[in-house]
Write an enzyme that holds these catalytic residues in place. Sequence first.
Site, PDB file in Angstrom:
ATOM      1  N   GLU A   1       0.831  -1.213   0.000  1.00 47.54           N
ATOM      2  CA  GLU A   1       0.000   0.000   0.000  1.00 47.54           C
ATOM      3  C   GLU A   1       0.866   1.265   0.000  1.00 47.54           C
ATOM      4  O   GLU A   1       0.542   2.250  -0.657  1.00 47.54           O
ATOM      5  CB  GLU A   1      -0.940  -0.006   1.211  1.00 47.54           C
ATOM      6  CG  GLU A   1      -1.992  -1.104   1.108  1.00 47.54           C
ATOM      7  CD  GLU A   1      -2.844  -1.202   2.352  1.00 47.54           C
ATOM      8  OE1 GLU A   1      -2.322  -1.600   3.406  1.00 47.54           O
ATOM      9  OE2 GLU A   1      -4.043  -0.867   2.273  1.00 47.54           O
TER      10      GLU A   1
ATOM     11  N   GLU B   1      -3.744  -9.643   3.676  1.00 45.80           N
ATOM     12  CA  GLU B   1      -4.486  -9.369   4.913  1.00 45.80           C
ATOM     13  C   GLU B   1      -5.630 -10.351   5.144  1.00 45.80           C
ATOM     14  O   GLU B   1      -5.951 -10.685   6.283  1.00 45.80           O
ATOM     15  CB  GLU B   1      -5.040  -7.930   4.887  1.00 45.80           C
ATOM     16  CG  GLU B   1      -3.983  -6.850   5.085  1.00 45.80           C
ATOM     17  CD  GLU B   1      -3.310  -6.392   3.799  1.00 45.80           C
ATOM     18  OE1 GLU B   1      -3.432  -7.093   2.763  1.00 45.80           O
ATOM     19  OE2 GLU B   1      -2.651  -5.332   3.838  1.00 45.80           O
TER      20      GLU B   1
HETATM   21  N1  COA Z   1       4.950  -7.773  10.862  1.00 44.66           N
HETATM   22  C1  COA Z   1       5.774  -8.170  11.851  1.00 44.66           C
HETATM   23  N2  COA Z   1       6.730  -9.086  11.689  1.00 44.66           N
HETATM   24  C2  COA Z   1       6.848  -9.629  10.469  1.00 44.66           C
HETATM   25  C3  COA Z   1       6.025  -9.277   9.391  1.00 44.66           C
HETATM   26  C4  COA Z   1       5.034  -8.281   9.627  1.00 44.66           C
HETATM   27  N3  COA Z   1       4.226  -7.866   8.661  1.00 44.66           N
HETATM   28  N4  COA Z   1       6.382  -9.998   8.307  1.00 44.66           N
HETATM   29  C5  COA Z   1       7.404 -10.772   8.699  1.00 44.66           C
HETATM   30  N5  COA Z   1       7.681 -10.562   9.993  1.00 44.66           N
HETATM   31  C6  COA Z   1       8.724 -11.178  10.804  1.00 44.66           C
HETATM   32  C7  COA Z   1       8.391 -12.647  11.104  1.00 44.66           C
HETATM   33  O1  COA Z   1       7.531 -12.750  12.223  1.00 44.66           O
HETATM   34  C8  COA Z   1       9.766 -13.199  11.377  1.00 44.66           C
HETATM   35  O2  COA Z   1      10.146 -12.828  12.673  1.00 44.66           O
HETATM   36  P1  COA Z   1      11.012 -13.858  13.581  1.00 44.66           P
HETATM   37  O3  COA Z   1      12.292 -14.049  12.817  1.00 44.66           O
HETATM   38  O4  COA Z   1      11.185 -13.099  14.848  1.00 44.66           O
HETATM   39  O5  COA Z   1      10.195 -15.109  13.683  1.00 44.66           O
HETATM   40  C9  COA Z   1      10.663 -12.410  10.411  1.00 44.66           C
HETATM   41  O6  COA Z   1       9.936 -11.229  10.054  1.00 44.66           O
HETATM   42  C10 COA Z   1      10.944 -13.165   9.126  1.00 44.66           C
HETATM   43  O7  COA Z   1       9.695 -13.614   8.597  1.00 44.66           O
HETATM   44  P2  COA Z   1       9.435 -15.122   8.150  1.00 44.66           P
HETATM   45  O8  COA Z   1       7.958 -15.300   8.012  1.00 44.66           O
HETATM   46  O9  COA Z   1      10.145 -16.069   9.057  1.00 44.66           O
HETATM   47  O10 COA Z   1      10.183 -15.092   6.735  1.00 44.66           O
HETATM   48  P3  COA Z   1       9.845 -15.941   5.445  1.00 44.66           P
HETATM   49  O11 COA Z   1      10.947 -15.633   4.491  1.00 44.66           O
HETATM   50  O12 COA Z   1       9.552 -17.364   5.808  1.00 44.66           O
HETATM   51  O13 COA Z   1       8.458 -15.333   4.887  1.00 44.66           O
HETATM   52  C11 COA Z   1       6.944 -13.570   4.265  1.00 44.66           C
HETATM   53  C12 COA Z   1       8.414 -14.004   4.425  1.00 44.66           C
HETATM   54  C13 COA Z   1       6.913 -12.105   3.842  1.00 44.66           C
HETATM   55  C14 COA Z   1       6.292 -14.438   3.208  1.00 44.66           C
HETATM   56  C15 COA Z   1       6.226 -13.757   5.624  1.00 44.66           C
HETATM   57  O14 COA Z   1       7.016 -13.155   6.634  1.00 44.66           O
HETATM   58  C16 COA Z   1       4.862 -13.151   5.697  1.00 44.66           C
HETATM   59  O15 COA Z   1       3.925 -13.690   5.146  1.00 44.66           O
HETATM   60  N6  COA Z   1       4.732 -12.012   6.429  1.00 44.66           N
HETATM   61  C17 COA Z   1       3.463 -11.409   6.732  1.00 44.66           C
HETATM   62  C18 COA Z   1       3.006 -10.585   5.603  1.00 44.66           C
HETATM   63  C19 COA Z   1       1.658 -10.019   5.902  1.00 44.66           C
HETATM   64  O16 COA Z   1       0.683 -10.679   6.242  1.00 44.66           O
HETATM   65  N7  COA Z   1       1.606  -8.709   5.751  1.00 44.66           N
HETATM   66  C20 COA Z   1       0.405  -7.965   5.916  1.00 44.66           C
HETATM   67  C21 COA Z   1       0.334  -7.394   7.251  1.00 44.66           C
HETATM   68  S1  COA Z   1      -1.148  -6.457   7.396  1.00 44.66           S
END
Ligand code: COA
Length: 249
Positions: A109, A129
Site C-alpha cells: 500500500e 491481509e
Molecule cells: N509484521 C511483523 N513481523 C513480520 C512481518 C510483519 N508484517 N512480516 C514478517 N515478519 C517477521 C516474522 O515474524 C519473522 O520474525 P522472527 O524471525 O522473529 O520469527 C521475520 O519477520 C521473518 O519472517 P518469516 O515469516 O520467518 O520469513 P519468510 O521468508 O519465511 O516469509 C513472508 C516471508 C513475507 C512471506 C512472511 O514473513 C509473511 O507472510 N509475512 C506477513 C506478511 C503479511 O501478512 N503482511 C500484511 C500485514 S497487514
Amino acid sequence: MSYKNIHVKDDGGVRIVTISRTSPLNPLSMETLREIKDAVLNSGNRVVTLTGANKAFSAGADINGFVGLDGAAAFALATEGHDIMNAIAGYPRPVIAAIHGYAFGGGFELALSCDIRISHPKTLFALPEINLGILPGWGGTQRLRHLVGENVAFEIISTGRRFNAEEAKELRIVNRVTENYLDEAVALAKELAKKPRESLKLVKKLVRYQPDDVFEEEKEAFGLVFNHPDMKEGVQAFLEKREPKFLDK
Ligand code: COA
C-alpha cells in the site's frame, strides 16, 4: 525530527529515504510511517526515492502491533495510515518506490501511494491481509482497484495470493522491472528533479487525483474486522507460525 527506523540521504535535488528496521523484512510500525511522512514532506521539495534496506521493501504493517487492538483502535490506525499515504500521494513533487524482496500488505500500500514503482525482478507482491482475518486498511482496496480494475483487484485481495514482478509489470502495478532497480529509480528521480516544478506539480495533481471520500468506507471496514474473532485467530496463527482456523460464519 530524528529517525530511528529510516535513513535519509540527499543527493542534489533528490532525497533517498530507506526503510531500515531492525527486523529484516522492514515491518511498518506507525512510528516508521510517521518518520517516512516527515522525511518526504520535509525534504526541501526534493524528488524522493523510497526504498528498503535489508531483505525487503516491506512485508507490511507490523503484525505484532495488531495484538489486542479493538475496532476503535483499528479505525484510528487506518485513519492515521490513510493520512500518511495521502500525504505521500499528495506531496507536490514525485515519489518513486524502488522495490525489492517483498512488498506485502501495508508495504504494498505504501508503494501504491508513490507515483512510480520500479522493481527488482525477484520481488514478490501481495495483499495477504485476508489470511489474517482482516483487509487492506491503508488505501490498498481503492488504489489497487484504480490501477488494475475491479476484477483483478478483487481476485488479488480476496485470495491474498503472491505474485511476482513480471506479473506486476503485466498488470501495470510496476513501471519497470530491473536488477538495477535502485540506481534506475534514483536516475529517474534526478531526471524529474530537472523538470519545471510548477508543471510537474500540476501534472502529479491531475494524474493522481482521487476524491478523499473513496477511502472512508475502507477505514470503517478495517475497524469492523478487528471486532471479529477471525482477526484474533488470523493474527495469533501468524505469530505462532501455524495455519489459521477461521469460524464458519
Ligand atoms: N509484521 C511483523 N513481523 C513480520 C512481518 C510483519 N508484517 N512480516 C514478517 N515478519 C517477521 C516474522 O515474524 C519473522 O520474525 P522472527 O524471525 O522473529 O520469527 C521475520 O519477520 C521473518 O519472517 P518469516 O515469516 O520467518 O520469513 P519468510 O521468508 O519465511 O516469509 C513472508 C516471508 C513475507 C512471506 C512472511 O514473513 C509473511 O507472510 N509475512 C506477513 C506478511 C503479511 O501478512 N503482511 C500484511 C500485514 S497487514
